[in-house]
Design a protein around this motif. Structure first.
Motif, PDB file in Angstrom:
ATOM      1  N   ASN A  42       0.839  -1.191   0.000  1.00 33.70           N
ATOM      2  CA  ASN A  42       0.000   0.000   0.000  1.00 33.70           C
ATOM      3  C   ASN A  42       0.883   1.253   0.000  1.00 33.70           C
ATOM      4  O   ASN A  42       1.657   1.465   0.928  1.00 33.70           O
ATOM      5  CB  ASN A  42      -0.909  -0.041   1.234  1.00 33.70           C
ATOM      6  CG  ASN A  42      -1.889   1.086   1.285  1.00 33.70           C
ATOM      7  OD1 ASN A  42      -1.783   2.079   0.566  1.00 33.70           O
ATOM      8  ND2 ASN A  42      -2.864   0.942   2.160  1.00 33.70           N
ATOM      9  N   ASP A  43       0.758   2.063  -1.033  1.00 31.19           N
ATOM     10  CA  ASP A  43       1.572   3.275  -1.129  1.00 31.19           C
ATOM     11  C   ASP A  43       1.295   4.252   0.010  1.00 31.19           C
ATOM     12  O   ASP A  43       2.194   4.965   0.452  1.00 31.19           O
ATOM     13  CB  ASP A  43       1.350   3.979  -2.471  1.00 31.19           C
ATOM     14  CG  ASP A  43       2.050   3.273  -3.614  1.00 31.19           C
ATOM     15  OD1 ASP A  43       2.959   2.452  -3.348  1.00 31.19           O
ATOM     16  OD2 ASP A  43       1.702   3.550  -4.779  1.00 31.19           O
ATOM     17  N   ASN A  44       0.051   4.291   0.486  1.00 38.57           N
ATOM     18  CA  ASN A  44      -0.267   5.194   1.596  1.00 38.57           C
ATOM     19  C   ASN A  44       0.482   4.802   2.860  1.00 38.57           C
ATOM     20  O   ASN A  44       0.926   5.668   3.623  1.00 38.57           O
ATOM     21  CB  ASN A  44      -1.775   5.209   1.852  1.00 38.57           C
ATOM     22  CG  ASN A  44      -2.539   5.909   0.752  1.00 38.57           C
ATOM     23  OD1 ASN A  44      -2.008   6.795   0.083  1.00 38.57           O
ATOM     24  ND2 ASN A  44      -3.773   5.503   0.535  1.00 38.57           N
ATOM     25  N   LYS A  45       0.627   3.490   3.093  1.00 45.79           N
ATOM     26  CA  LYS A  45       1.370   3.029   4.272  1.00 45.79           C
ATOM     27  C   LYS A  45       2.848   3.376   4.133  1.00 45.79           C
ATOM     28  O   LYS A  45       3.497   3.790   5.096  1.00 45.79           O
ATOM     29  CB  LYS A  45       1.189   1.520   4.464  1.00 45.79           C
ATOM     30  CG  LYS A  45       1.757   1.008   5.757  1.00 45.79           C
ATOM     31  CD  LYS A  45       1.025   1.610   6.946  1.00 45.79           C
ATOM     32  CE  LYS A  45       1.414   0.926   8.226  1.00 45.79           C
ATOM     33  NZ  LYS A  45       0.629   1.408   9.363  1.00 45.79           N
ATOM     34  N   LEU A  46       3.385   3.230   2.924  1.00 47.46           N
ATOM     35  CA  LEU A  46       4.789   3.590   2.689  1.00 47.46           C
ATOM     36  C   LEU A  46       5.009   5.088   2.886  1.00 47.46           C
ATOM     37  O   LEU A  46       6.030   5.505   3.436  1.00 47.46           O
ATOM     38  CB  LEU A  46       5.222   3.162   1.291  1.00 47.46           C
ATOM     39  CG  LEU A  46       5.272   1.648   1.060  1.00 47.46           C
ATOM     40  CD1 LEU A  46       5.518   1.346  -0.405  1.00 47.46           C
ATOM     41  CD2 LEU A  46       6.335   1.005   1.923  1.00 47.46           C
ATOM     42  N   LYS A  47       4.035   5.892   2.472  1.00 51.43           N
ATOM     43  CA  LYS A  47       4.127   7.344   2.689  1.00 51.43           C
ATOM     44  C   LYS A  47       4.066   7.667   4.187  1.00 51.43           C
ATOM     45  O   LYS A  47       4.760   8.567   4.661  1.00 51.43           O
ATOM     46  CB  LYS A  47       3.006   8.067   1.949  1.00 51.43           C
ATOM     47  CG  LYS A  47       3.198   8.070   0.448  1.00 51.43           C
ATOM     48  CD  LYS A  47       2.028   8.717  -0.252  1.00 51.43           C
ATOM     49  CE  LYS A  47       2.187   8.590  -1.767  1.00 51.43           C
ATOM     50  NZ  LYS A  47       1.018   9.120  -2.479  1.00 51.43           N
ATOM     51  N   GLU A  48       3.248   6.903   4.921  1.00 51.67           N
ATOM     52  CA  GLU A  48       3.154   7.085   6.372  1.00 51.67           C
ATOM     53  C   GLU A  48       4.493   6.749   7.037  1.00 51.67           C
ATOM     54  O   GLU A  48       4.951   7.476   7.927  1.00 51.67           O
ATOM     55  CB  GLU A  48       2.057   6.191   6.949  1.00 51.67           C
ATOM     56  CG  GLU A  48       1.906   6.294   8.447  1.00 51.67           C
ATOM     57  CD  GLU A  48       0.909   5.297   9.008  1.00 51.67           C
ATOM     58  OE1 GLU A  48       0.962   5.056  10.230  1.00 51.67           O
ATOM     59  OE2 GLU A  48       0.094   4.750   8.241  1.00 51.67           O
ATOM     60  N   ILE A  49       5.120   5.675   6.595  1.00 47.92           N
ATOM     61  CA  ILE A  49       6.433   5.293   7.129  1.00 47.92           C
ATOM     62  C   ILE A  49       7.447   6.379   6.828  1.00 47.92           C
ATOM     63  O   ILE A  49       8.228   6.787   7.691  1.00 47.92           O
ATOM     64  CB  ILE A  49       6.887   3.942   6.540  1.00 47.92           C
ATOM     65  CG1 ILE A  49       5.979   2.810   7.036  1.00 47.92           C
ATOM     66  CG2 ILE A  49       8.342   3.655   6.894  1.00 47.92           C
ATOM     67  CD1 ILE A  49       6.177   1.490   6.313  1.00 47.92           C
ATOM     68  N   SER A  60       9.550   3.715  -3.528  1.00 43.81           N
ATOM     69  CA  SER A  60       9.891   2.383  -4.050  1.00 43.81           C
ATOM     70  C   SER A  60      11.152   1.840  -3.389  1.00 43.81           C
ATOM     71  O   SER A  60      11.277   0.641  -3.150  1.00 43.81           O
ATOM     72  CB  SER A  60      10.053   2.425  -5.567  1.00 43.81           C
ATOM     73  OG  SER A  60      11.087   3.315  -5.918  1.00 43.81           O
ATOM     74  N   ASP A  61      12.101   2.726  -3.092  1.00 45.92           N
ATOM     75  CA  ASP A  61      13.318   2.303  -2.396  1.00 45.92           C
ATOM     76  C   ASP A  61      13.022   1.862  -0.972  1.00 45.92           C
ATOM     77  O   ASP A  61      13.631   0.916  -0.465  1.00 45.92           O
ATOM     78  CB  ASP A  61      14.359   3.433  -2.394  1.00 45.92           C
ATOM     79  CG  ASP A  61      14.877   3.748  -3.778  1.00 45.92           C
ATOM     80  OD1 ASP A  61      14.816   2.862  -4.653  1.00 45.92           O
ATOM     81  OD2 ASP A  61      15.345   4.887  -3.978  1.00 45.92           O
ATOM     82  N   ILE A  62      12.091   2.537  -0.326  1.00 46.72           N
ATOM     83  CA  ILE A  62      11.716   2.185   1.050  1.00 46.72           C
ATOM     84  C   ILE A  62      11.178   0.760   1.087  1.00 46.72           C
ATOM     85  O   ILE A  62      11.579  -0.041   1.931  1.00 46.72           O
ATOM     86  CB  ILE A  62      10.686   3.186   1.616  1.00 46.72           C
ATOM     87  CG1 ILE A  62      11.336   4.552   1.817  1.00 46.72           C
ATOM     88  CG2 ILE A  62      10.088   2.677   2.926  1.00 46.72           C
ATOM     89  CD1 ILE A  62      10.373   5.650   2.193  1.00 46.72           C
ATOM     90  N   LYS A  63      10.294   0.423   0.155  1.00 47.35           N
ATOM     91  CA  LYS A  63       9.731  -0.925   0.121  1.00 47.35           C
ATOM     92  C   LYS A  63      10.826  -1.961  -0.111  1.00 47.35           C
ATOM     93  O   LYS A  63      10.882  -2.978   0.575  1.00 47.35           O
ATOM     94  CB  LYS A  63       8.673  -1.034  -0.971  1.00 47.35           C
ATOM     95  CG  LYS A  63       8.056  -2.407  -1.043  1.00 47.35           C
ATOM     96  CD  LYS A  63       6.982  -2.487  -2.086  1.00 47.35           C
ATOM     97  CE  LYS A  63       6.421  -3.903  -2.121  1.00 47.35           C
ATOM     98  NZ  LYS A  63       5.365  -4.048  -3.112  1.00 47.35           N
ATOM     99  N   THR A  64      11.722  -1.700  -1.047  1.00 49.30           N
ATOM    100  CA  THR A  64      12.807  -2.635  -1.358  1.00 49.30           C
ATOM    101  C   THR A  64      13.718  -2.841  -0.148  1.00 49.30           C
ATOM    102  O   THR A  64      14.054  -3.981   0.204  1.00 49.30           O
ATOM    103  CB  THR A  64      13.632  -2.122  -2.550  1.00 49.30           C
ATOM    104  OG1 THR A  64      12.758  -1.924  -3.663  1.00 49.30           O
ATOM    105  CG2 THR A  64      14.726  -3.103  -2.927  1.00 49.30           C
TER     106      THR A  64
END
Length: 105
Positions: A42-49, A60-64
């Motif tokens: 979920n991109d919103n969760k990644l933005k929250e992180i 995208s780097d954060i998820k990787t």
């Protein structure tokens, strides 16, 4: 702050009828955030992180990076050994030593 500086702790992966669930805690210093592994899609969760930890990395780097950290955390071996590498005799010897040490006390 960079994503590589975050720590993945309390990783808990469970399986229930082939349905896998993964929960972990992402920490940096005094800040911690509980995350479900499925939320990483979920991109919103990644933005929250990213906003919670003031990360400079791209989404995208954060998820990787987080997936690499999770895979690294799963490599930590358990003390319980079962399956093809399980050795019944070795386990019995350890138990006997523990029992005999208790007898001496």
């Amino acid at each position: 702050m960079l994503c590589k500086d975050l720590k993945v702790v309390n990783l808990n992966i469970t399986e229930d009828y082939y349905e896998y669930k993964g929960l972990f805690r992402l920490c940096s210093g005094e800040k911690c955030l509980d995350i479900d592994l499925m939320d990483l899609d979920n991109d919103n969760k990644l933005k929250e992180i990213k906003s919670n930890f003031n990360l400079k990395d791209d989404i995208s780097d954060i998820k990787t990076i987080l997936m690499e950290k999770i895979m690294e955390a799963t490599k930590i071996e358990s003390r319980i050994v079962e399956g093809k590498d399980y050795n019944e005799n070795e386990n019995d010897k350890k138990t006997e030593r523990k029992i005999s040490s208790m007898d001496m006390a």
